[in-house]
Design a protein around this motif. Sequence first.
Motif, PDB file in Angstrom:
ATOM      1  N   MET A 139      -2.502   3.351   4.179  1.00  0.00           N
ATOM      2  CA  MET A 139      -3.663   3.719   4.982  1.00  0.00           C
ATOM      3  C   MET A 139      -4.913   3.746   4.117  1.00  0.00           C
ATOM      4  SD  MET A 139      -3.955   6.831   7.654  1.00  0.00           S
ATOM      5  CE  MET A 139      -5.477   7.278   8.460  1.00  0.00           C
TER       6      MET A 139
ATOM      7  N   ALA B 292       0.078   6.901  11.970  1.00  0.00           N
ATOM      8  CA  ALA B 292       0.361   7.216  10.564  1.00  0.00           C
ATOM      9  C   ALA B 292       1.356   8.357  10.433  1.00  0.00           C
ATOM     10  CB  ALA B 292      -0.933   7.572   9.841  1.00  0.00           C
TER      11      ALA B 292
ATOM     12  N   GLY C 149       0.697   6.121  -5.824  1.00  0.00           N
ATOM     13  CA  GLY C 149       1.871   6.027  -4.954  1.00  0.00           C
ATOM     14  C   GLY C 149       3.066   5.395  -5.653  1.00  0.00           C
TER      15      GLY C 149
ATOM     16  N   GLU D  90      -3.613  14.120   2.792  1.00  0.00           N
ATOM     17  CA  GLU D  90      -3.047  13.129   3.704  1.00  0.00           C
ATOM     18  C   GLU D  90      -2.767  11.822   2.977  1.00  0.00           C
ATOM     19  OE1 GLU D  90      -5.873  13.018   6.860  1.00  0.00           O
ATOM     20  OE2 GLU D  90      -5.061  14.823   7.794  1.00  0.00           O
TER      21      GLU D  90
ATOM     22  N   GLU E 252       0.246  12.286   1.009  1.00  0.00           N
ATOM     23  CA  GLU E 252       1.399  12.324   1.907  1.00  0.00           C
ATOM     24  C   GLU E 252       1.846  10.910   2.273  1.00  0.00           C
ATOM     25  OE1 GLU E 252       1.587  14.593   5.846  1.00  0.00           O
ATOM     26  OE2 GLU E 252       0.333  15.838   4.553  1.00  0.00           O
ATOM     27  N   ILE E 253       0.863  10.056   2.588  1.00  0.00           N
ATOM     28  CA  ILE E 253       1.200   8.687   2.976  1.00  0.00           C
ATOM     29  C   ILE E 253       1.808   7.931   1.806  1.00  0.00           C
ATOM     30  CG2 ILE E 253       0.089   6.476   3.505  1.00  0.00           C
ATOM     31  CD1 ILE E 253      -1.466   7.913   5.636  1.00  0.00           C
ATOM     32  N   GLU E 254       1.343   8.275   0.593  1.00  0.00           N
ATOM     33  CA  GLU E 254       1.906   7.622  -0.591  1.00  0.00           C
ATOM     34  C   GLU E 254       3.288   8.152  -0.929  1.00  0.00           C
ATOM     35  OE1 GLU E 254       0.692   5.121  -1.991  1.00  0.00           O
ATOM     36  OE2 GLU E 254      -1.471   5.095  -1.751  1.00  0.00           O
ATOM     37  N   GLY E 255       3.724   9.164  -0.210  1.00  0.00           N
ATOM     38  CA  GLY E 255       5.069   9.675  -0.414  1.00  0.00           C
ATOM     39  C   GLY E 255       5.168  10.815  -1.406  1.00  0.00           C
TER      40      GLY E 255
ATOM     41  N   LEU F  35       4.193   2.511   5.692  1.00  0.00           N
ATOM     42  CA  LEU F  35       2.848   2.007   5.952  1.00  0.00           C
ATOM     43  C   LEU F  35       1.891   2.513   4.888  1.00  0.00           C
ATOM     44  CD1 LEU F  35       1.406   4.766   7.195  1.00  0.00           C
ATOM     45  CD2 LEU F  35       2.529   4.001   9.267  1.00  0.00           C
TER      46      LEU F  35
ATOM     47  N   ARG G  28       6.664   7.080  -6.248  1.00  0.00           N
ATOM     48  CA  ARG G  28       7.905   6.454  -5.770  1.00  0.00           C
ATOM     49  C   ARG G  28       8.747   5.917  -6.912  1.00  0.00           C
ATOM     50  NH1 ARG G  28       5.129   2.700  -2.680  1.00  0.00           N
ATOM     51  NH2 ARG G  28       3.404   4.054  -2.174  1.00  0.00           N
TER      52      ARG G  28
ATOM     53  N   PHE H  34      -8.651   5.359   4.168  1.00  0.00           N
ATOM     54  CA  PHE H  34      -9.373   6.411   4.883  1.00  0.00           C
ATOM     55  C   PHE H  34     -10.860   6.100   4.960  1.00  0.00           C
ATOM     56  CE2 PHE H  34      -5.492   8.341   3.667  1.00  0.00           C
ATOM     57  CZ  PHE H  34      -5.237   9.323   4.608  1.00  0.00           C
TER      58      PHE H  34
ATOM     59  N   LEU I 251       0.237  11.517  10.742  1.00  0.00           N
ATOM     60  CA  LEU I 251      -0.545  12.683  10.325  1.00  0.00           C
ATOM     61  C   LEU I 251      -0.764  13.626  11.508  1.00  0.00           C
ATOM     62  CD1 LEU I 251      -3.128  10.788   8.117  1.00  0.00           C
ATOM     63  CD2 LEU I 251      -1.230  12.195   7.343  1.00  0.00           C
TER      64      LEU I 251
ATOM     65  N   PRO J 227       4.846  10.767   7.382  1.00  0.00           N
ATOM     66  CA  PRO J 227       4.115   9.542   7.053  1.00  0.00           C
ATOM     67  C   PRO J 227       4.802   8.689   5.991  1.00  0.00           C
ATOM     68  CG  PRO J 227       2.629  11.406   7.085  1.00  0.00           C
ATOM     69  CD  PRO J 227       3.990  11.960   7.292  1.00  0.00           C
ATOM     70  N   ALA J 228       5.355   9.337   4.968  1.00  0.00           N
ATOM     71  CA  ALA J 228       5.907   8.587   3.843  1.00  0.00           C
ATOM     72  C   ALA J 228       7.084   7.714   4.260  1.00  0.00           C
ATOM     73  CB  ALA J 228       6.341   9.558   2.749  1.00  0.00           C
TER      74      ALA J 228
ATOM     75  N   ARG K  57      -4.113   8.213  13.524  1.00  0.00           N
ATOM     76  CA  ARG K  57      -3.391   9.288  12.830  1.00  0.00           C
ATOM     77  C   ARG K  57      -2.016   9.521  13.459  1.00  0.00           C
ATOM     78  NH1 ARG K  57      -6.256  12.669   9.694  1.00  0.00           N
ATOM     79  NH2 ARG K  57      -5.168  14.501  10.474  1.00  0.00           N
TER      80      ARG K  57
END
Lengths: 308, 372
Positions: free
Chosen positions: B79, B50, B99, A204, A207-210, B77, B103, B81, B52, B72-73, B47
Amino acid sequence: MAGPRAIQGPAMTDPLKLERRRRAIHGWLLLSPALAMLTVFALYPSVATFWTSLWSRGTRRNPSEFIGLENYRALLEDPTFWKVVWNNLLYAGVTIPASIAIALIMALWANSRIPARSFIRTAYFTPTVLPMIAAGNLWLFFYTPSFGILNKIGALFGAPSVNWLGQPDTALWAICIVTIWKEAGFFMVFYLAALQTIPPDLKEAAEIEGASRWTYLRRIVLPLLMPTTLFIFVNAMINSVKLIDHLFILTKGGPSDSSKLILYYIWENAFAYFDRPAAAAMTIFVLIVLGLLAAFQFLVLERRTHYQ
Amino acid sequence: MSFLELRGITRDWDGQGGVRDISLSLQRGDFLSILGPSGCGKSTLLRLIAGLEQPQHGTVVIDGRDVTALPPAQRNLSMVFQSYALFPHLNVAENVMFGLKVRRVAARERDRRLSDALKMTGLDGLERRKPAELSGGQRQRVALARAAVAEKPLCLMDEPLSNLDAKLRHSVRRDIRALARNLGLTVVYVTHDQGEAMSLSDTVALMNKGQVEQVGPPSTLYNQPATIFAAQFIGEPPMALVEGPLLGLREGLTVGLRPELIQLSPPEQAHLTARVLDCEFLGSETLVSLDHPAGQGLAVVLPGHASQVPGDSVGVILPEQDRRIFDTHSGRIEKASQQNPAALNRQNTAPRDGQTAPEATEPSFDLNRTTS
């Protein structure tokens, strides 16, 4: 163990020394079962094998005599030995990467959310549970010329009948496929267990970091599976030298030694030709090579592996 | 124009758990805490924001963009955890920059952001350590740094302090606040610790059983709880609750009052008489827990060190202007006009072992019903 040093003290009047001695005895007592087992079943056979390899083959007329490294020299001059070594290298080089790759792919698949997940896991594991002899017979049927299942399927598409196990070009490859089939399911279980220790929030977070699924696999999952991969690699390496039962059922090393592997050749020397010293020399050779490999794996690969 | 907006969000698992029909909105730069007991759906809500989890109904709007169907990406945003979710095989620098590498941020920009984030979180010099070689507080800071380098306007935090010890929690709490201010972040912060929520946030959303109980600034939630649940969840110690009839109100009402507003008094002036249960010396003050058959969580805060003997009877004054009056059954606040000022001076001096007032024996005081 500080045992031996503690015992060497002079007079045992000192209570501290008595206590030390008591502890030393205690320690040796705890060690002794493992020590006895290892000596009887590992250390003694190795030494005895080495000793045997230094003597000539005894017959009724010529009793065996000490000949030093003569057996090793003979071994290096034996073209069959080199053929067998080459076969074994090829066999290991094909089956180890293939079965590890297939195991990983199957584990990733069986770990994802798919219907009938436990059925698939069981199905993958079945080849491993099957006794080697049964598996050998099963594949014997698959490979049988004319009415074996492979040739039946081939015949549907008009392919000519092939004697997979009966010709030097294909025999070793046929053995390789059986091994991959059997090992991959076994290794998958280890990968599956390792995959399940990876916390889902790492995915997860990625995923959030892309990160794409591929990036997550390459940058996170594969490195975290490295300890498992190393373990499997060592096991596969040992198994590739240990293979003998399939050969008994499928090819008996033939035709013309094309599918003969090292352990089978050792067995043949010892129990078919009754040349124990030659077999012993070969065994020592294998032990040395395996020892070097293990040292390489644990000293070099270990360092590049992250353990949690 | 609000920055984050939830409209009628619903998500449950075959009627179990989850959140029901939640609507919230948040201005840019706000610090929102989602507060609630465990299992109230606060993490689920986070979540859902987000991405998720996917809501069954409702929409999530971030910065004027409907992101309900986006992964999410693409929601712009970051996050943090609860478990920190650090990658165990990567060192601090690699974790923080993960990240940015994904990117494909340029190397120079990456290094600048990394050193900024490490400075901000006080992680200088630990770049090459693996997470296993860090203390809990340091790991927590790595997780914060990872969220900070992303430079996303919205940051979601899922109980980020719950794995830290009390002292550390305090200092990291301050760091989080400073970080959010410096970076101008809009933060949604999930916690079950009301102290955290009160001290950090501009706005607190109190949740219970999958629904929002009350939304407002911390002071409003503290001083003017809208429900009995809010009154009992917020504050340490929580609001004291007394059955209405005891104070001359009609049946079915409950009076709530902050313990620090309750006063001790001689019995003849008291609204009710209670028995001392226990004294807790807290340094600058002493918390005296009281017991009364028609009251719950009754307590008095006395300055300095006070010594009340457990078992003694004391008179208690509940100042009228500070009372909050709730409907016992719905748990909701009653209009102030429904109070009966004439009856407020009536006394009830029934100690526990004496003749109990008839009102007090009625078993109508059931908090479990109040929030349904």
